[in-house]
Design a protein around this motif. Sequence first.
Motif, PDB file in Angstrom:
ATOM      1  N   GLU A 215       1.144  -1.395   0.064  1.00  0.00           N
ATOM      2  CA  GLU A 215       0.039  -0.390   0.273  1.00  0.00           C
ATOM      3  C   GLU A 215       0.663   0.710   0.289  1.00  0.00           C
ATOM      4  OE1 GLU A 215      -1.650   0.890   3.637  1.00  0.00           O
ATOM      5  OE2 GLU A 215      -0.786  -1.091   4.976  1.00  0.00           O
ATOM      6  N   THR A 216       0.010   2.946   0.228  1.00  0.00           N
ATOM      7  CA  THR A 216       1.071   3.570   0.079  1.00  0.00           C
ATOM      8  C   THR A 216       1.863   3.324   1.273  1.00  0.00           C
ATOM      9  OG1 THR A 216      -0.618   4.933  -1.421  1.00  0.00           O
ATOM     10  CG2 THR A 216       0.957   6.461  -0.450  1.00  0.00           C
ATOM     11  N   PHE A 217       3.033   4.352   1.300  1.00  0.00           N
ATOM     12  CA  PHE A 217       4.111   3.651   2.180  1.00  0.00           C
ATOM     13  C   PHE A 217       4.696   5.822   2.206  1.00  0.00           C
ATOM     14  CE2 PHE A 217       6.638   2.686  -0.945  1.00  0.00           C
ATOM     15  CZ  PHE A 217       7.739   3.313  -0.711  1.00  0.00           C
ATOM     16  N   GLU A 231      -1.144  14.307   7.376  1.00  0.00           N
ATOM     17  CA  GLU A 231      -2.777  13.562   6.970  1.00  0.00           C
ATOM     18  C   GLU A 231      -2.313  14.649   5.637  1.00  0.00           C
ATOM     19  OE1 GLU A 231      -5.851  13.038   9.353  1.00  0.00           O
ATOM     20  OE2 GLU A 231      -4.013  12.415  10.791  1.00  0.00           O
ATOM     21  N   LYS A 232      -2.152  15.741   5.005  1.00  0.00           N
ATOM     22  CA  LYS A 232      -2.457  16.456   4.382  1.00  0.00           C
ATOM     23  C   LYS A 232      -1.490  15.963   3.145  1.00  0.00           C
ATOM     24  CE  LYS A 232      -4.154  21.297   6.292  1.00  0.00           C
ATOM     25  NZ  LYS A 232      -4.177  22.427   5.770  1.00  0.00           N
ATOM     26  N   ILE A 233      -0.568  15.666   3.323  1.00  0.00           N
ATOM     27  CA  ILE A 233       0.582  15.511   1.782  1.00  0.00           C
ATOM     28  C   ILE A 233       0.139  14.717   1.450  1.00  0.00           C
ATOM     29  CG2 ILE A 233       3.048  14.366   1.846  1.00  0.00           C
ATOM     30  CD1 ILE A 233       3.653  16.053   4.584  1.00  0.00           C
ATOM     31  N   TYR A 234      -0.634  13.192   2.131  1.00  0.00           N
ATOM     32  CA  TYR A 234      -0.619  12.050   1.949  1.00  0.00           C
ATOM     33  C   TYR A 234      -2.094  12.610   0.936  1.00  0.00           C
ATOM     34  CZ  TYR A 234      -4.003   7.566   1.596  1.00  0.00           C
ATOM     35  OH  TYR A 234      -4.277   6.602   1.690  1.00  0.00           O
ATOM     36  N   ARG A 235      -3.373  13.069   1.122  1.00  0.00           N
ATOM     37  CA  ARG A 235      -4.169  13.779   0.980  1.00  0.00           C
ATOM     38  C   ARG A 235      -3.881  13.792  -0.441  1.00  0.00           C
ATOM     39  NH1 ARG A 235      -6.861  15.022   5.752  1.00  0.00           N
ATOM     40  NH2 ARG A 235      -6.515  17.184   5.461  1.00  0.00           N
ATOM     41  N   GLN A 236      -3.227  14.803  -0.694  1.00  0.00           N
ATOM     42  CA  GLN A 236      -2.803  15.352  -1.509  1.00  0.00           C
ATOM     43  C   GLN A 236      -1.956  14.554  -2.679  1.00  0.00           C
ATOM     44  OE1 GLN A 236      -0.247  19.772  -2.035  1.00  0.00           O
ATOM     45  NE2 GLN A 236       1.174  18.483  -2.869  1.00  0.00           N
ATOM     46  N   HIS A 237      -1.484  13.728  -2.272  1.00  0.00           N
ATOM     47  CA  HIS A 237      -0.175  12.697  -3.126  1.00  0.00           C
ATOM     48  C   HIS A 237      -1.390  11.722  -3.614  1.00  0.00           C
ATOM     49  CE1 HIS A 237       2.382   9.141  -3.579  1.00  0.00           C
ATOM     50  NE2 HIS A 237       1.963   8.410  -3.141  1.00  0.00           N
ATOM     51  N   LYS A 238      -2.385  11.255  -2.885  1.00  0.00           N
ATOM     52  CA  LYS A 238      -3.454  10.595  -3.535  1.00  0.00           C
ATOM     53  C   LYS A 238      -4.529  10.849  -4.723  1.00  0.00           C
ATOM     54  CE  LYS A 238      -3.743   6.873  -2.400  1.00  0.00           C
ATOM     55  NZ  LYS A 238      -2.998   5.163  -3.085  1.00  0.00           N
ATOM     56  N   ILE A 243       3.097   9.218  -8.330  1.00  0.00           N
ATOM     57  CA  ILE A 243       3.471   7.270  -7.933  1.00  0.00           C
ATOM     58  C   ILE A 243       4.503   8.290  -6.686  1.00  0.00           C
ATOM     59  CG2 ILE A 243       6.094   7.852  -9.331  1.00  0.00           C
ATOM     60  CD1 ILE A 243       5.446   5.021  -9.476  1.00  0.00           C
ATOM     61  N   ILE A 244       5.168   8.803  -6.173  1.00  0.00           N
ATOM     62  CA  ILE A 244       5.832   9.579  -5.325  1.00  0.00           C
ATOM     63  C   ILE A 244       5.915  11.301  -5.279  1.00  0.00           C
ATOM     64  CG2 ILE A 244       8.459   9.994  -4.656  1.00  0.00           C
ATOM     65  CD1 ILE A 244       9.267   7.489  -6.486  1.00  0.00           C
ATOM     66  N   THR A 245       5.277  11.481  -3.651  1.00  0.00           N
ATOM     67  CA  THR A 245       5.614  13.294  -3.468  1.00  0.00           C
ATOM     68  C   THR A 245       6.619  13.008  -2.669  1.00  0.00           C
ATOM     69  OG1 THR A 245       2.995  12.892  -3.896  1.00  0.00           O
ATOM     70  CG2 THR A 245       3.987  14.741  -2.459  1.00  0.00           C
ATOM     71  N   GLY A 284      14.434  14.854   2.502  1.00  0.00           N
ATOM     72  CA  GLY A 284      14.515  13.486   2.208  1.00  0.00           C
ATOM     73  C   GLY A 284      13.170  12.426   3.034  1.00  0.00           C
ATOM     74  N   MET A 285      11.794  13.243   2.468  1.00  0.00           N
ATOM     75  CA  MET A 285      10.659  12.192   2.831  1.00  0.00           C
ATOM     76  C   MET A 285       9.949  12.485   1.786  1.00  0.00           C
ATOM     77  SD  MET A 285       8.141  13.369   5.538  1.00  0.00           S
ATOM     78  CE  MET A 285       8.537  13.192   7.555  1.00  0.00           C
ATOM     79  N   TYR A 286       9.847  10.811   1.730  1.00  0.00           N
ATOM     80  CA  TYR A 286       8.967  10.947   0.731  1.00  0.00           C
ATOM     81  C   TYR A 286       7.110  10.224   1.284  1.00  0.00           C
ATOM     82  CZ  TYR A 286      13.632  11.116  -0.987  1.00  0.00           C
ATOM     83  OH  TYR A 286      14.910  11.588  -1.689  1.00  0.00           O
ATOM     84  N   PHE A 287       6.126  10.330  -0.081  1.00  0.00           N
ATOM     85  CA  PHE A 287       5.530   9.664   0.308  1.00  0.00           C
ATOM     86  C   PHE A 287       4.983   8.466  -1.381  1.00  0.00           C
ATOM     87  CE2 PHE A 287       4.483  11.638   3.664  1.00  0.00           C
ATOM     88  CZ  PHE A 287       3.172  11.246   4.219  1.00  0.00           C
ATOM     89  N   ALA A 288       5.645   7.123  -1.038  1.00  0.00           N
ATOM     90  CA  ALA A 288       5.281   6.770  -2.363  1.00  0.00           C
ATOM     91  C   ALA A 288       4.419   5.059  -2.792  1.00  0.00           C
ATOM     92  CB  ALA A 288       6.471   6.130  -2.903  1.00  0.00           C
TER      93      ALA A 288
END
Length: 348
Positions: A215-217, A231-238, A243-245, A284-288
């Motif tokens: 799943e998204t990590f 949570e805002k970063i995650y919502r924008q990512h989705k 594929i990567i934020t 150095g932080m990513y949502f992927a």
Amino acid sequence: MEIKNFLINEDCTMLEAMEQLNNAIKKILFVTKSGSFVATITDGDIRRWILAKGSLNAQVKDVANYKPKFLREGQKSIAKKYLKEHSIEAVPILNDENKIISIVLRDEKNIELMNSLNIPVVIMAGGLGTRLYPYTKILPKPLIPIGDIPILQRIIDRFNSVGCDDFYVIVNHKKNMIKAYFNEIEKGYNIHYIDEAKPLGTGGGLSLLKDIIKETFVLSNCDILIDADYEKIYRQHKSRGNIITMVCSVKKINIPYGVIDIDSDGNIESMKEKPEYSFITNTGMYFAEPKVIDELKNNEATGFPDIIQKYKDAGEKIGVYPISETAWMDMGQLNELEQMRKKIEQHE
């Protein structure tokens, strides 16, 4: 908190606004011109400006919303209802001269706290930490204390506070010390250790998580602290289908010298005395998405920026979530380590 902490002049810079918003109870500022209320600016307004390639040297008046919501002095009794109806966090109360005489904040007790970002967090904790020598001659970098808490524990605690409880820590250098520390403390989360047999870089270690993360990590370096709404970063990512934020910080550097530009004939073209430059840099932080893990070659050393470049070249969506300079702390070098310690001590 005093009203003045919510106010910003429209001629201030966007960087000044980002720093002030980072310290605000509610992520909104009320913009003034000659002392009168004229607009609002939020952290969301600034992010949208940056993502639309707006200039980092912009002023507040270039970004602000000049059709703001407000109430008059005689309407203060309906302020709470007004906040709820319009789903806003704060509303200014104005007198007849459009001066702000008070600000009504939405009651935190009436706000539903999501606390539900329960996605896996991967932390790269296997490096040698050579830039922090001699500290890392004794301790692995993830266990270097910031105050009285190791940096790795601080990173985990921040994610755990918003609902994450599964942490995958990729370890190598002095890995038994890391495991021993976390085995001894009380914790309300799960740590899964992923042992590298050889150094695989900031991206290659993810190949050890194939068939584990589906799943998204989140992927994070072990030497950074990010003060942002995860949570805002995650919502924008989705919502953007990335594929990567990349979580990126607006950074400014002051050059303590006069900078000279010359033309092709060797003549002075322009001079700037002690200029300030602004740019966006990787924290150095990513949502992927899990596809990133699935498509890695097994046990092949690679950096995560190289993975990003590969997907960018292939036409995949790589997003950016900008944060202020003060929202990013990095202890990758000794002077930055001391700065992080001082900042944490001031807030504890």
